[in-house]
Design an enzyme around this catalytic site. Structure first.
Site, mmCIF file in Angstrom:
data_model
loop_
_atom_site.group_PDB
_atom_site.id
_atom_site.type_symbol
_atom_site.label_atom_id
_atom_site.label_comp_id
_atom_site.label_asym_id
_atom_site.label_seq_id
_atom_site.Cartn_x
_atom_site.Cartn_y
_atom_site.Cartn_z
ATOM 1 N N CYS A 140 -33.699 -10.623 28.727
ATOM 2 C CA CYS A 140 -34.411 -10.014 27.601
ATOM 3 C C CYS A 140 -35.754 -9.503 28.143
ATOM 4 C CB CYS A 140 -34.657 -11.062 26.520
ATOM 5 S SG CYS A 140 -35.672 -12.421 27.129
ATOM 6 N N CYS B 74 -44.122 -15.008 26.077
ATOM 7 C CA CYS B 74 -43.547 -13.789 25.487
ATOM 8 C C CYS B 74 -44.309 -13.428 24.201
ATOM 9 C CB CYS B 74 -42.077 -14.049 25.169
ATOM 10 S SG CYS B 74 -41.313 -12.657 24.343
ATOM 11 N N HIS C 228 -37.231 -28.522 22.699
ATOM 12 C CA HIS C 228 -37.211 -27.276 23.484
ATOM 13 C C HIS C 228 -38.662 -26.895 23.813
ATOM 14 C CE1 HIS C 228 -36.817 -23.038 24.476
ATOM 15 N NE2 HIS C 228 -35.539 -23.282 24.722
ATOM 16 N N GLU D 26 -40.298 -24.200 23.988
ATOM 17 C CA GLU D 26 -40.941 -23.258 23.056
ATOM 18 C C GLU D 26 -41.409 -23.989 21.793
ATOM 19 O OE1 GLU D 26 -38.680 -19.678 21.928
ATOM 20 O OE2 GLU D 26 -39.588 -19.892 19.954
ATOM 21 N N THR E 168 -37.547 -18.764 18.482
ATOM 22 C CA THR E 168 -37.100 -17.365 18.640
ATOM 23 C C THR E 168 -35.606 -17.218 18.892
ATOM 24 O OG1 THR E 168 -37.637 -17.542 20.974
ATOM 25 C CG2 THR E 168 -39.272 -16.458 19.571
ATOM 26 N N CYS F 30 -36.429 -13.723 17.574
ATOM 27 C CA CYS F 30 -36.872 -12.479 18.209
ATOM 28 C C CYS F 30 -35.795 -11.408 18.097
ATOM 29 C CB CYS F 30 -37.306 -12.715 19.651
ATOM 30 S SG CYS F 30 -36.014 -12.534 20.829
ATOM 31 N N SER G 140 -30.640 -22.407 25.702
ATOM 32 C CA SER G 140 -30.430 -22.510 24.260
ATOM 33 C C SER G 140 -29.780 -21.242 23.700
ATOM 34 C CB SER G 140 -31.800 -22.763 23.608
ATOM 35 O OG SER G 140 -31.780 -22.445 22.263
ATOM 36 N N ASN G 141 -30.320 -20.068 24.093
ATOM 37 C CA ASN G 141 -29.787 -18.846 23.490
ATOM 38 C C ASN G 141 -28.353 -18.574 23.949
ATOM 39 O OD1 ASN G 141 -29.797 -16.302 25.456
ATOM 40 N ND2 ASN G 141 -31.456 -17.626 26.086
HETATM 41 S S1 SF4 Z 1 -38.757 -14.553 22.528
HETATM 42 FE FE1 SF4 Z 1 -36.970 -13.263 22.807
HETATM 43 S S2 SF4 Z 1 -37.654 -11.669 24.209
HETATM 44 FE FE2 SF4 Z 1 -39.144 -13.327 24.303
HETATM 45 S S3 SF4 Z 1 -38.465 -14.622 26.002
HETATM 46 FE FE3 SF4 Z 1 -37.588 -15.493 24.158
HETATM 47 S S4 SF4 Z 1 -35.560 -14.535 23.998
HETATM 48 FE FE4 SF4 Z 1 -36.756 -13.331 25.427
#
Ligand code: SF4
Length: 283
Positions: free
Chosen positions: A12, A92, A120, A122, A162, A193, A222-223
């Site tokens: 990304c 990010c 996590h 984040e 996100t 996001c 995770s994603n």
């Molecule tokens: S927020 Fe979205 S664009 Fe930013 S690092 Fe995470 S997955 Fe990637």
């Protein structure tokens, strides 16, 4: 065999930006990186070879230190300042936006519900901006336990990690709207996001029309795990691999149409290697 690769498969913009900048910086001077810059062993190994020192704790920093795209809690910034370590902050912009929301709304007295995984990195960073006024939940079933708390608050903000599932977030928002007391002010900010949402939607679309779907990415990402779950909902033949060495070609006998999607931490080369392997096997 037809192969359909997701247009948005792979790095990304947040991860690409962090990796590019890390490469730029290491060419100039010695740098550390706090945590893995991306959940992908090949990328980490390659950056380590270029000279980047990966550390697990800011106290181990010996030079300018990268803050990766996931962001870090406020305590890291404070410690770096005390240690006189310069931070190269590659949080990010989409994560930064959530951190700022948590900070702003907690100062305004809101109770904050964060949709995501509590441990996590984040979410750890977001929690630190919400002070002590928050709870982390994963799905709509978690709301019933929260009602006692939030119905005693005046103002509640709902935000998300996100990379959380867009569908799960919508279900939570709906459940909250239906169950929260009418005198509690509820604000909903869907902070998933754009890159994650597009990728999840594309995974669904491709999974619906293929005989076999390949999801590529690190098992800790995770994603990527979310993409795997989505693909399984729409295709009954899904494989989740880290790279081409995990592909079992026997599974492709008789398969006419293959879909490929990759997580935000998967480099494009990993996708191309799998495509080449399948084409070679099919020729
Ligand atoms: S927020 Fe979205 S664009 Fe930013 S690092 Fe995470 S997955 Fe990637």
């Amino acid at each position: 065999m037809e192969i359909i690769i997701g247009k948005d498969a792979g790095f990304c913009y947040g991860v690409q930006r962090a990796v590019d900048r890390a490469i730029e910086e290491i060419e100039k001077e010695e740098i550390c990186c706090l945590g893995e810059i991306v959940h992908n062993q090949n990328v980490i190994d390659s950056l380590r070879t270029k000279g980047i020192k990966f550390i697990n704790n800011i106290e181990e920093a010996t030079s300018n230190t990268i803050i990766r795209a996931h962001g870090e809690p406020k305590s890291v910034y404070k410690k770096a300042k005390e240690m006189d370590i310069k931070l190269i902050d590659l949080t990010c912009p989409s994560v930064l936006k959530i951190q700022n929301l948590a900070d702003e709304y907690s100062k305004k007295g809101y109770f904050i519900i964060i949709v995501g995984k509590a441990n996590h990195p984040e979410v750890v960073g977001i929690k630190s901006r919400a002070e002590c006024n928050y709870r982390v939940i994963d799905n709509k079933n978690d709301i019933s336990e929260l009602l006692n708390i939030i119905n005693n608050k005046n103002k509640v903000l709902l935000i998300s990690q996100t990379t959380h599932s867009s569908k799960k977030f919508d279900e939570i928002a709906e459940e909250l709207k239906n169950s929260i007391n009418s005198d509690v002010k509820l604000e909903i900010k869907k902070t998933i996001c754009p890159s994650t949402e597009i990728r999840q939607k594309e995974t669904e679309e491709i999974a619906k029309k293929v005989d076999l779907m390949i999801i590529i990415g690190d098992k800790r990402s995770s994603n990527t795990n979310k993409l795997y779950d989505i693909a399984c909902n729409f295709c009954n033949n899904v494989v989740f691999v880290s790279n081409e060495t995990e592909i079992n070609l026997d599974r492709f006998n008789g398969i006419k149409r293959v879909g490929i999607m990759a997580g935000a931490s998967t480099p494009k080369e990993d996708i191309l290697k799998i495509k080449e392997l399948l084409l070679k096997n099919n020729s």
